[in-house]
Design a protein around this motif. Structure first.
Motif, PDB file in Angstrom:
ATOM      1  N   ARG A  43       0.818  -1.220   0.000  1.00 44.30           N
ATOM      2  CA  ARG A  43       0.000   0.000   0.000  1.00 44.30           C
ATOM      3  C   ARG A  43       0.851   1.268   0.000  1.00 44.30           C
ATOM      4  O   ARG A  43       0.490   2.268  -0.593  1.00 44.30           O
ATOM      5  N   VAL A  84      -3.228  -9.469  -1.820  1.00 44.64           N
ATOM      6  CA  VAL A  84      -3.764 -10.661  -1.165  1.00 44.64           C
ATOM      7  C   VAL A  84      -2.601 -11.559  -0.744  1.00 44.64           C
ATOM      8  O   VAL A  84      -2.017 -12.249  -1.580  1.00 44.64           O
ATOM      9  N   LYS A 114      -3.989 -16.059   2.763  1.00 39.87           N
ATOM     10  CA  LYS A 114      -5.440 -15.831   2.634  1.00 39.87           C
ATOM     11  C   LYS A 114      -6.035 -16.717   1.542  1.00 39.87           C
ATOM     12  O   LYS A 114      -7.239 -16.903   1.486  1.00 39.87           O
ATOM     13  N   ASP A 151       1.540  -5.186   5.129  1.00 40.00           N
ATOM     14  CA  ASP A 151       0.382  -5.551   4.311  1.00 40.00           C
ATOM     15  C   ASP A 151      -0.069  -6.988   4.550  1.00 40.00           C
ATOM     16  O   ASP A 151      -0.895  -7.504   3.797  1.00 40.00           O
ATOM     17  N   THR A 155       0.779  -0.173  -4.971  1.00 37.44           N
ATOM     18  CA  THR A 155      -0.385  -0.170  -5.844  1.00 37.44           C
ATOM     19  C   THR A 155      -1.518   0.573  -5.161  1.00 37.44           C
ATOM     20  O   THR A 155      -1.653   0.540  -3.932  1.00 37.44           O
ATOM     21  N   ASP A 156      -2.314   1.242  -5.964  1.00 35.23           N
ATOM     22  CA  ASP A 156      -3.522   1.891  -5.446  1.00 35.23           C
ATOM     23  C   ASP A 156      -4.690   0.919  -5.401  1.00 35.23           C
ATOM     24  O   ASP A 156      -5.733   1.230  -4.837  1.00 35.23           O
ATOM     25  N   GLN A 157      -4.522  -0.245  -5.992  1.00 39.58           N
ATOM     26  CA  GLN A 157      -5.573  -1.264  -5.994  1.00 39.58           C
ATOM     27  C   GLN A 157      -5.394  -2.160  -4.764  1.00 39.58           C
ATOM     28  O   GLN A 157      -5.001  -3.317  -4.862  1.00 39.58           O
ATOM     29  N   HIS A 158      -5.721  -1.613  -3.597  1.00 40.22           N
ATOM     30  CA  HIS A 158      -5.476  -2.304  -2.335  1.00 40.22           C
ATOM     31  C   HIS A 158      -6.197  -3.646  -2.248  1.00 40.22           C
ATOM     32  O   HIS A 158      -5.705  -4.561  -1.583  1.00 40.22           O
ATOM     33  N   ASP A 159      -7.316  -3.795  -2.920  1.00 41.31           N
ATOM     34  CA  ASP A 159      -8.029  -5.071  -2.891  1.00 41.31           C
ATOM     35  C   ASP A 159      -7.265  -6.168  -3.636  1.00 41.31           C
ATOM     36  O   ASP A 159      -7.558  -7.355  -3.481  1.00 41.31           O
ATOM     37  N   MET A 160      -6.254  -5.789  -4.414  1.00 46.09           N
ATOM     38  CA  MET A 160      -5.445  -6.771  -5.136  1.00 46.09           C
ATOM     39  C   MET A 160      -4.261  -7.271  -4.305  1.00 46.09           C
ATOM     40  O   MET A 160      -3.555  -8.178  -4.714  1.00 46.09           O
TER      41      MET A 160
END
Length: 132
Positions: A14, A63, A67, A116, A56-61
């Motif tokens: 992040r 993983v 998980k 993260d 990355t700004d795509q925090h949902d990516m």
């Protein structure tokens, strides 16, 4: 025949500055620069081994592997003294995930988590017969 010299794991993060500082301050890695405009990439090094950090700004990516698959690391480093390294990291404030413990596959091992949630393991090969 050409030889492979080393490798690097790439971790999506992040905040590349905070992540690089975590690995420097808590795990003894070093870095000398950031790339991109604005800065979004950094390589942190310890003992000729590298982790590449990509913001990355795509925090949902972002993983972490655990998980998706239980107890699966995102990076694994072999070390010569797992207990001493564990104590070093713990004293410096690293987020300890587990260990040190002896694994059935012949490693004395411990794990940390980064900012993260990536699991990173450090294992010492306990098979001393290879040295004989």
């Amino acid at each position: 025949m050409p030889k492979l010299l080393t490798s690097a794991t790439v971790l999506l993060v992040r905040d590349v500055h905070a992540s690089a500082d975590y690995f420097r301050d808590c795990c003894g890695f070093k870095y000398d620069r950031f790339w991109g405009e604005p800065p979004s990439f950094c390589m942190v090094w310890r003992d000729h081994l590298c982790l590449m950090l990509k913001q990355t700004d795509q925090h949902d990516m972002i993983v972490p592997n655990w998980k998706v698959e239980e107890k699966l690391w995102d990076a694994y480093f072999w070390v010569d003294d797992a207990d001493a390294l564990y104590e070093e990291f713990k004293a410096a404030g690293a987020k300890m995930d587990y260990g040190p413990c002896d694994q059935p596959y012949g490693c004395r091992e411990f794990g940390i988590q980064d900012l993260d949630g990536h699991d990173i393991a450090f294992g010492q090969d306990m098979d001393t017969s290879a040295a004989e």
